[in-house]
Design a protein around this motif. Structure first.
Motif, PDB file in Angstrom:
ATOM      1  N   TYR A   1       1.003  56.177 -33.775  1.00 16.38           N
ATOM      2  CA  TYR A   1       0.756  54.763 -33.508  1.00 16.38           C
ATOM      3  C   TYR A   1       1.368  54.301 -32.189  1.00 16.38           C
ATOM      4  CZ  TYR A   1      -0.064  55.283 -38.498  1.00 16.38           C
ATOM      5  OH  TYR A   1      -0.512  55.728 -39.713  1.00 16.38           O
TER       6      TYR A   1
ATOM      7  N   CYS B   1      -1.270  48.707 -34.571  1.00 21.25           N
ATOM      8  CA  CYS B   1      -2.016  49.956 -34.606  1.00 21.25           C
ATOM      9  C   CYS B   1      -1.810  50.621 -35.956  1.00 21.25           C
ATOM     10  CB  CYS B   1      -1.525  50.868 -33.490  1.00 21.25           C
ATOM     11  SG  CYS B   1      -2.388  52.431 -33.400  1.00 21.25           S
ATOM     12  N   HIS B   2      -2.914  50.964 -36.619  1.00 17.84           N
ATOM     13  CA  HIS B   2      -2.849  51.707 -37.871  1.00 17.84           C
ATOM     14  C   HIS B   2      -4.190  52.355 -38.105  1.00 17.84           C
ATOM     15  CE1 HIS B   2      -2.017  52.606 -42.147  1.00 17.84           C
ATOM     16  NE2 HIS B   2      -0.774  52.644 -41.729  1.00 17.84           N
TER      17      HIS B   2
ATOM     18  N   VAL C   1      -5.927  54.370 -32.451  1.00 17.40           N
ATOM     19  CA  VAL C   1      -4.827  55.164 -32.962  1.00 17.40           C
ATOM     20  C   VAL C   1      -5.052  56.626 -32.612  1.00 17.40           C
ATOM     21  CG1 VAL C   1      -5.994  55.266 -35.197  1.00 17.40           C
ATOM     22  CG2 VAL C   1      -3.613  55.908 -35.049  1.00 17.40           C
TER      23      VAL C   1
END
Length: 233
Positions: free
Chosen positions: A27, A109-110, A118
């Motif tokens: 991430y 971010c994931h 990502v």
């Protein structure tokens, strides 16, 4: 717009959750955004009255880590923490209140619900290390996939393609040690097409990995929003 856009970064917030970008790992893109925007001479302004947008400089990954270690409900902890920070901004500045926060943003971010691409960043000191791949004429593999059997789609890939064709390299999970990751990268660099099949979530980091290693990403996922879809036809 890029020529005139100005961003103000709030100074409030204590490290490590605020103002401390994490530049490596899956991430890391949110950390690189934070680092670059806080050092930008083009976009950054010190006077918030001159800003078009206002950046809340926290890392969602750094926020998740300490809160996820606690046994209390994690999402509630995240929400409470962020509400406290927004209230601090609202009470200290006029800018949130004049628009209801419409001109404020943060970057997260994931790989389940993605607002920022990502992918693994192997080195925070040299994020572009080892990128690129072989020329197309020197790539003997037609298509490559390797990954855990998350979701309904990936087992179907193995059912139809695993060990069926010489130029189709379709695998389950590979070793996650240094050697295994090096083998994974070499497969991408030697493949013309890299299959980016969804797992439990819609997104997969293979899309950016494919671009990194100059392998054409083949996205197999419902409701996936491709990178830069609003500007690329």
């Amino acid at each position: 717009m890029e020529r005139i856009l100005k961003v103000y970064v709030y100074k409030e917030g204590e490290k490590p959750i605020f103002h401390q970008p994490k530049l490596g790992g899956l991430y890391a893109s949110e950390g690189w955004f934070m680092k670059l925007i806080e050092k930008s001479r083009h976009f950054l302004v010190k006077d918030p009255r001159k800003a078009h947008l206002f950046y809340l400089p926290f890392s969602s990954e750094m926020l998740r880590t300490p809160l996820y270690e606690e046994k209390s409900p994690r999402m509630k902890k995240l929400e409470k923490y962020l509400i406290h920070y927004v209230n601090l901004i609202k009470n200290r500045y006029q800018f949130w209140n004049r628009t209801g926060g419409a001109d404020h943003f943060f970057v997260a971010c994931h790989d389940w619900d993605v607002s920022l691409l990502v992918t693994y960043i192997r080195s925070g000191n040299d994020p572009f290390r080892d990128l690129g791949g072989k020329p197309p004429s020197e790539r003997p593999i037609l298509a490559f996939f390797a990954g855990s059997m998350h979701g309904y789609l990936r087992p179907i890939l193995l059912q139809y393609w695993e060990n069926k064709f010489r130029d189709m390299k379709i695998f389950g999970p590979m070793q996650r040690d240094i050697e295994g990751k090096a083998v994974y990268r070499e497969f991408m660099k030697s493949s013309k097409y890299c299959i980016c099949a969804r797992g439990y979530g819609v997104h997969t980091p293979r899309v950016v990995e494919s671009i990194f290693y100059e392998c054409v990403p083949v996205i197999i996922s419902d409701n996936y929003v491709p990178p830069f879809f609003e500007v690329l036809n």
